[in-house]
Design an enzyme around this catalytic site. Sequence first.
Site, short mmCIF file in Angstrom:
data_model
loop_
_atom_site.label_atom_id
_atom_site.label_comp_id
_atom_site.label_asym_id
_atom_site.label_seq_id
_atom_site.Cartn_x
_atom_site.Cartn_y
_atom_site.Cartn_z
N SER A 170 0.84 -1.20 0.00
CA SER A 170 0.00 0.00 0.00
C SER A 170 0.87 1.25 0.00
CB SER A 170 -0.96 -0.05 1.19
OG SER A 170 -1.96 0.92 1.09
N ASP A 329 -9.82 -5.65 -3.70
CA ASP A 329 -9.14 -4.46 -3.21
C ASP A 329 -9.52 -3.23 -4.03
OD1 ASP A 329 -7.52 -2.69 -1.93
OD2 ASP A 329 -5.62 -3.53 -2.64
N HIS A 359 -7.32 -5.99 0.66
CA HIS A 359 -6.11 -5.17 0.68
C HIS A 359 -4.87 -5.87 1.24
CE1 HIS A 359 -4.17 -1.36 0.17
NE2 HIS A 359 -3.96 -1.15 1.46
#
Length: 411
Positions: A170, A329, A359
Amino acid sequence: MTNQRTNKIFINPFARRMVRIMPIILAALLGCAGILTGWLLLLSPGRVEAYRDQNGNILAGSISEKTFVSIGGTEQGMFIKGKNTDNPVLLFLHGGPGMPTYFLSKQYPARLEDNFTVCYWEQRDAGISYSPDITAESMTAEKLVSDTIEVTNYLRERFGQEKIYLMGHSWGSFLGIQAAAKEPALYYAYIGVSQITKQLESEKLAYKWMMERYTQAGNTAKANKLKEYPILENDTAAVAWFKDPARDTTMHELGIGTMHNMKDVYSGVFFPFLGTREYTIGEKFNTFFRSRPFLKKETKLIDQLFAADIPAEVPKLEIPVYFLSGSYDLTVNHDLNKAYLERLQAPIKGYYTFSESAHCPMHEEPVRFLEIMVKDVLNETIALAEKNRHWYSYGIATYGGRVLGGRRLGH
């Protein structure tokens, strides 16, 4: 006269009862606070547990430590874990900004430590690296990329390895891919998990999808909350939306947040973190109530994130590249990073979709994640990667013909 006397008769007994009851209530509250504090103290020794063999002895050659190192002029903390220090070193860059996820590796183990010596570095001013002396002006993406390279060199020197593996998750992928592009000679390969590309566009796609879902369901309260942040018309509103806790709440509720089956950020993230024994009470407090709010609200890191166009800034990497992404996601859009990898120039590149994940595929589908790391990444191959399959729906992702968000997509 009669009314005045009646009021006195009524008020005085009530006041006397309250005077008697208040100490009891206060004592009960203090007792609960004491119990909670004691519970947190028991769960917060701040020490890591060693790896042990079947006889209870510390596993020979293993490492399990929490250490602090001077990086970029300030002391920064990291957890280093591995069952054999002769294994390759993997530097893990967490998301956020300011959200270390080492604690998730305890509750949802990916078992990376079986095959790697893993460094869970908590970035400048995040988690155990928090310092009240760091100013908002000094917190920039460029500085964090520089820190990443410095941590890399620390690990290379400490473990006597010419190169290491770099994994960014991320927000960490935003930093990681820039570090890999800047200093490719330091890394065997780059692994982007939920790889960021153009996060402003990703936020708009997720917002549009959530608005459609709530509108179709007739949930006017949720739809109206989203309307408070008109990010499709106003880019400035996107920064405010990103900082609002409602963003995390809605994404988790709809299964597109941290994990597909994690419907609540408090029970899924906050309370598990409080129960992690490797952090002291002070470190836990700093992580959630000082570090994270500071990094999200006072610095310009999110503005830098939203202004970035990673595909344009990093069109080429000189090392093998692996992108791993969950089909659910929309926190970091699955389709955008797949399209990026197809254009990215690299000697070896592989894309892997996790059909049951959102995620955090390393925690949601850890067996397959580790298999990819061992069989493909360590061997510099893409035997398990997807081949000639495409999902471009701009905000809605599918895997193998599965439907996400009520639309069936071609492949």
